[in-house]
Design a protein around this motif. Structure first.
Motif, mmCIF file in Angstrom:
data_model
loop_
_atom_site.group_PDB
_atom_site.id
_atom_site.type_symbol
_atom_site.label_atom_id
_atom_site.label_comp_id
_atom_site.label_asym_id
_atom_site.label_seq_id
_atom_site.Cartn_x
_atom_site.Cartn_y
_atom_site.Cartn_z
ATOM 1 N N ILE B 706 4.214 -5.899 -3.023
ATOM 2 C CA ILE B 706 4.442 -7.307 -3.353
ATOM 3 C C ILE B 706 4.697 -7.463 -4.851
ATOM 4 N N ASP B 709 8.115 -6.024 -5.720
ATOM 5 C CA ASP B 709 9.262 -6.796 -5.259
ATOM 6 C C ASP B 709 9.344 -8.181 -5.894
ATOM 7 N N ASN B 710 8.217 -8.642 -6.455
ATOM 8 C CA ASN B 710 8.203 -9.984 -7.033
ATOM 9 C C ASN B 710 7.788 -9.948 -8.488
ATOM 10 N N ILE B 713 6.246 -13.162 -10.189
ATOM 11 C CA ILE B 713 5.057 -13.801 -9.617
ATOM 12 C C ILE B 713 4.196 -14.354 -10.738
ATOM 13 N N PHE C 20 0.370 -14.071 1.822
ATOM 14 C CA PHE C 20 1.375 -14.174 0.757
ATOM 15 C C PHE C 20 2.773 -13.910 1.313
ATOM 16 N N ARG C 110 8.286 -4.758 3.419
ATOM 17 C CA ARG C 110 9.634 -5.193 3.810
ATOM 18 C C ARG C 110 9.822 -5.025 5.318
#
Lengths: 65, 918, 125
Positions: B706, B709-710, B713, C20, C110
């Motif tokens: 996460i 990929d972000n 954030i 999330f 993903r």
């Protein structure tokens, strides 16, 4: 006979005593030329020892435990 | 006054009195109020031991060698001291197995062997014949002498010899009738004869009174007391030697052997067995008898020596000392006393003859004739309706035959010997029973073949060394064999076998016969095998005092209760059989005999009842004929019994084998199960570990991706996710460490550093290093340490690990804010105990063991995921166990828990201490 | 119309990550921490997709799955099973119980998102 538990061993003891009384060498010793109250020692000894044995047996068997 | 008719009527009157007593006692017994059920009567009945031998013969023996008559009474006195063991056991066995005679006892002990019973019977009958002839001789002599009154004439010294024989014949016939009338009026289960016992006891009183009377008369009437008699005798050269008779060569050895012989006789004479064992009403009567009976013997012997010396002093040569008891009062014309003595003599002789022949006839009937008749197909005995009368006829016949044989022995051999010598031959014969009998009672290894061999060998030697010379001496056939030995071999001289000389004949015979007997019995027993029946009987006899309950039976049956009742009816009479079966049914809670099942127990019951009448061996065979539905055919029955016992022994072995196999299979199954369980546990463990590892890994990977990929954030979220990654990584690390640690502990590869450690210090350190956690959760922690804590040998880091684990568990399960954890250290016995107590939720009983298992966490998992890996307590338990201690928990749900562990003190032996693994 | 996703999972940090990811896709989420909560949520939350952990306390993921498949009113609910155990035996059991898709922990985010979208019929962003 729960009361008899001690009688057995005592009787065996008397048996051994009797074997001693009426055997060599006691008999050889008693076999003498003498008298007790006019009775030959051997005769007196045999009957006295015999009587003693019976008294002891009676005492063991008849005594209340 | 003493005309022949007075004597004859006196005798008949006396015998009528005996019948009256017997009749009265029998009537009382039927009414259930036995007169003989008291120790006095029992003791007096034992005095049937004192026969005409004692009454007349002892004086004769005393006149010959002084005290030679005494071992015959001293031996029994000694033996009686052992009765408490031996006779009580015999009585117990006999009542249990319904023994009816000596032969029955031996046959029953060795597997209910009909052959052995027969052999014992033959030996007993032949052996006792001299003894019976002795009684005939004594009674007929006393008749002859008293008929000649006032003259004193010895029967042997005149031409009266043939008359004596005729008298003896009449006496024998009369005694046979008498015995038949006494003993065979009815067939009794258990062979008990109350009337006979009462009469015998009465006779014992009569013979004692008569003997004491003549003794007192001789000692104090004819002479002036004991001293006077012995004093006068001592002055005579030929009599003085009788005062010290034991100086003679071999005299003491003879004395000892005579004592042993009579010790055996008091047990194995058939009549003594009959009165002491079979007729015994209660075992406790022995208590009095063990001293009263010896007292009786002492009393009846007290005047033997005075009478002997009195006779020797009073009479010239030519008067047989065997008759002194009668001839001394006769010589002074004491008619009343003479008659009393005569009656006393008859008492002594008839008492012996009655009991002995009844005992023998029972043996002949049950152990000799019946087995033969049962084997004899053509007679078809087993199918006869009523056998009671047949049994009675056999017994009556046996009594007549035995007495006639006794008479024939008297004619053939009786006159050459004095009374005592004749009697001793019989003593030596019955002594042959001792090895098989006593061996059977105390040695389970004695076998049927051993008993057969021993008895045969002993009997053969007895026959050769005693009976043969007795016949020879009487002139039946030449003395060549006796003097020169069989086939002219000196070593085979019957009275000096293998050169053993210098002993009297009885002693000599006893030595050789006992060697042969015991030798054969023991060696054949040791080399042979027992059958199943023998084995079970051996156990029954030897262990009689330790057995309880019903004994086992070898019966397998197809018969019915009524068939068994019919069988019993044939022997006991239908009424008696019906009574017995009804009583048996009643004892089983059944109302009628028809409801009875012919099971093994009923068969055993029937066999026992039958054994009381026809003996154990025959009874076994009879019941077998019915049980196997074989109308007859004793041979087949015998074979069947034999085979059956083999089959049973074999199937017993099979059963044992099968049980062994089953046990082996069971243990294999158990082993397999536990292996499977181990395997399953291992799989479970791996799968659980996998799950526990993947869970934190999942979070770590997810948040890493996460964040990756972000990149945009927001900072707060990023910080939160990174925190979770760190937390989960820590969890993962801890888990991996613990799994590895546990693996090391379980495989024994962990390293241990043993040293003396200070527990107080460890506790303080542990509390110190966890104080932050406690503060954080608002839980108080206290350590209560004694002034001195003894040193323990252990691995410091491991103990610390346990402490930390327990403390962190305690803090996690204590209520926030109000929680309180207390650590205590106490010395107890051989170790130190450490308690960690909390006031949390506690642990329910069923979970108290579960929590020590791997990955087993308890608590409300629905609402709260428990902290920790679930391995902590498992590791702690491994460590504590390895250190030689114990870890456990006590808890009261809702109130808190106490985790405790112990560590052994330093001074303990090495075996208990933790091993240092290199 | 916003798709609803029920997250049935007892591990706090995994729940956080799943929440999330789903929210990022624009789905509405609800969390159930054990089997009972999961079943209870079905009626009032009426999820389109359930992310179902196998090792749920109370009633297991498989039980919850069977319950959903047994209720006619819940015919449209898609189920994505998440398991930490791994192994084909677990997968076949899950398929038998009626799951639509199956994913082993630890998973690639993903992958998870792609499968969830596929099940919900929402095109990839």
């Amino acid at each position: 006979m729960p009361k008899s538990s001690r009688k057995g061993p005592r009787l065996v003891g008397l048996f051994l005593l009797g074997c001693l009384f009426f055997n060599y060498p006691m008999l050889a010793v008693a076999n003498a030329r003498a008298t007790v109250l006019g009775v030959p020692v051997l005769y007196a000894y045999l009957f006295a020892a015999w009587a003693l044995l019976i008294v002891l047996v009676a005492f063991i068997m008849e005594r209340t435990e | 006054m003493l005309q022949s008719w007075v004597v004859v009527f006196g005798s008949f009157g006396y015998i009528a009195l005996l019948f009256a007593i017997a009749w009265y006692a029998d009537r009382r017994a039927k009414a259930g109020r036995s007169v003989i059920s008291n120790p006095l009567i029992y003791s007096l009945s034992l005095a049937v031991y004192a026969t005409a031998w004692t009454f007349y013969g002892s004086v004769g023996r005393a006149a010959h060698d002084g005290v030679g008559f005494l071992p015959i009474y001293i031996g029994p006195t000694l033996m009686i001291l052992l009765w408490w063991f031996v006779l009580r056991k015999m009585i117990r066995v006999s009542k249990l197995a319904r023994i009816t005679s000596l032969a029955d006892f031996v046959a029953s002990r060795y597997g209910k062997s009909a052959l052995l019973g027969g052999l014992v019977t033959v030996i007993a009958v032949i052996g006792i014949l001299p003894y019976i002839s002795l009684q005939l001789k004594a009674v007929s002599s006393s008749f002859q002498i008293i008929f000649r009154y006032p003259e004193i004439v010895m029967p042997g010294n005149t031409g009266a010899n043939p008359i004596l024989k005729v008298t003896a014949f009449y006496v024998a016939c009369f005694m046979a009738l008498f015995t038949i009338a006494f003993g065979t009026r009815h067939v009794d289960v258990g062979e008990r004869h109350e009337g006979m016992v009462a009469a015998i006891a009465f006779e014992s009183i009569v013979k004692l009174v008569a003997f004491l009377a003549v003794g007192l008369y001789v000692t104090f009437g004819l002479f002036d007391g004991f001293g006077d008699i012995f004093g006068r005798a001592a002055q005579r050269e030929d009599l003085a030697r009788l005062m010290t008779p034991l100086a003679a060569e071999g005299a003491l050895a003879n004395w000892a052997w005579m004592t042993v012989l009579s010790m055996l006789a008091i047990v194995f004479l058939p009549r003594q067995f009959q009165v002491a064992v079979i007729e015994n009403v209660e075992e406790k009567h022995l208590k009095t008898a063990v001293w009263l009976f010896p007292l009786y013997m002492l009393a009846i012997n007290l005047f033997v020596l005075p009478i002997a010396f009195g006779g020797l002093l009073a009479f010239p040569q030519g008067v047989d000392p065997d008759t002194f008891v009668l001839t001394l009062p006769m010589s002074r014309h004491m008619e009343g006393l003479t008659l009393l003595v005569f009656v006393g003599g008859i008492s002594a002789a008839t008492g012996m003859v009655i009991v002995e022949t009844i005992a023998l006839s029972t043996m002949v009937c049950n152990d000799l004739v019946m087995p033969i008749l049962l084997r004899w197909r053509r007679l078809n005995i087993a199918s006869r309706r009523d056998l009671t009368s047949l049994l009675l006829e056999i017994r009556r016949g046996a009594i007549v035959v035995i007495l006639l044989l006794g008479y024939l022995y008297f004619v053939a051999a009786g006159e050459a010997y004095a009374l005592v010598s004749i009697g001793l031959i019989s003593f030596a014969a019955v002594a042959q029973f001792a090895p098989a009998f006593l061996g059977g009672l105390y040695w389970k290894g004695g076998t049927r073949n051993g008993a057969l061999a021993g008895l045969s060998a002993g009997f053969a030697v007895w026959f050769y060394t005693l009976l043969l010379p007795a016949f020879a001496k009487s002139g039946w056939f030449g003395m060549t064999v006796v003097e020169e030995g069989l086939f002219g071999l000196a070593a085979l001289r019957p009275t000096e076998l293998f050169g053993l000389a210098g002993l009297d004949q009885i002693t000599h015979a006893m030595i050789w016969s006992m060697i042969a007997n015991i030798g054969a019995f023991v060696s054949v027993s040791l080399t042979g095998r027992q059958s199943a029946t023998e084995h079970s009987q051996a156990t029954l006899f030897v262990d009689v005092f330790t057995q309880t309950g019903e004994r086992g039976s070898l019966w397998r049956t197809t018969t019915s209760a009524s068939a068994l009742q019919t069988l019993l009816g044939r022997f006991l009479g239908p009424t008696r059989a019906a009574e017995l079966f009804l009583a048996y049914a009643g004892s089983r809670g059944l109302r009628s005999v028809e409801e009875l099942e012919a099971d093994a127990e009923l068969l055993s019951f029937a066999e026992l009842q039958l054994a009381g009448t026809i003996g154990a061996a025959s009874a076994h065979a009879m019941v077998a004929t019915v049980a196997q539905e074989e109308p007859l055919g004793m041979d087949e029955v015998m074979t069947i019994i034999d085979e059956a016992s083999h089959v049973i022994a074999y199937s017993h072995q099979l059963e044992e084998k099968q049980q062994e196999l089953e046990a082996a299979t069971a243990s294999l199954r158990t082993a397999n199960e536990s292996l499977k369980e181990l395997d399953r546990l291992k799989d479970d463990f791996i799968s659980t570990v996998t799950h526990e590892l993947r869970t934190p890994l999942t979070s770590i990977r997810a948040f890493s991706e996460i964040l990756h990929d972000n990149p945009d954030i927001d900072a707060a979220e990023r910080h939160r996710f990174l925190g979770l990654i760190i937390k989960e990584s820590e969890r993962l690390t801890r888990l991996i460490n613990q799994v590895l640690d546990l693996a090391k502990l379980e495989s024994g590869l962990a390293e241990w550093q043993s040293s003396n450690i200070d527990l107080a210090e460890i506790v303080n350190d542990a509390v110190g290093s966890t104080s932050q956690i406690f503060k954080g959760r608002g839980v108080k922690v206290e350590a209560h340490l004694p002034a001195t804590v003894p040193a323990v040998v252990a691995d410091r880091d491991r103990v610390m690990q346990v402490m930390l684990n327990l403390l962190s568990n305690a803090v996690n399960f204590s209520p926030s804010g109000t929680g309180r954890v207390v650590v205590r250290v106490e010395t107890e016995g051989t170790g130190v105990r450490i308690d960690v107590e909390d006031n949390g939720v506690g642990i329910s009983r069923e979970h108290r063991d579960v929590i020590f298992e791997k990955f087993r966490q308890v608590g409300d998992t629905l609402t709260q995921k428990p902290a920790g890996t679930g391995l902590g307590l498992a590791i702690c338990r491994q460590i504590v166990t390895r250190l030689g201690g114990r870890l456990w928990v006590e808890s009261e749900p809702g109130r808190g828990s106490v985790f405790s562990f112990t560590l052994p003190l330093a001074a303990l032996p090495a075996a208990v201490r933790p091993r240092a693994v290199a | 119309m916003t798709k609803r996703v029920l997250i049935a999972e007892d591990e706090e940090s995994i729940v956080a990550s799943l929440q999330f990811l789903m929210r990022q896709c624009g789905f509405e989420t609800r969390v159930a921490r054990n089997g009972y909560e999961a079943i209870a949520s079905l009626a009032d939350f009426r999820p389109d997709l359930v992310l179902l952990d196998v090792m749920l306390p109370g009633r297991s993921g498989l039980e919850v799955c069977r319950f959903i498949r047994g209720e006619s009113g819940l015919g449209g609910v898609r189920i994505l099973m998440l398991t930490a155990k791994g192994g084909s035996a677990d997968e076949s059991k899950s398929r038998e119980a009626g799951v639509d898709d199956y994913l082993s922990k630890p998973f690639a985010t993903r992958e998870l998102v792609a499968r969830a979208r596929a099940l919900l019929g929402v095109a990839c962003r």
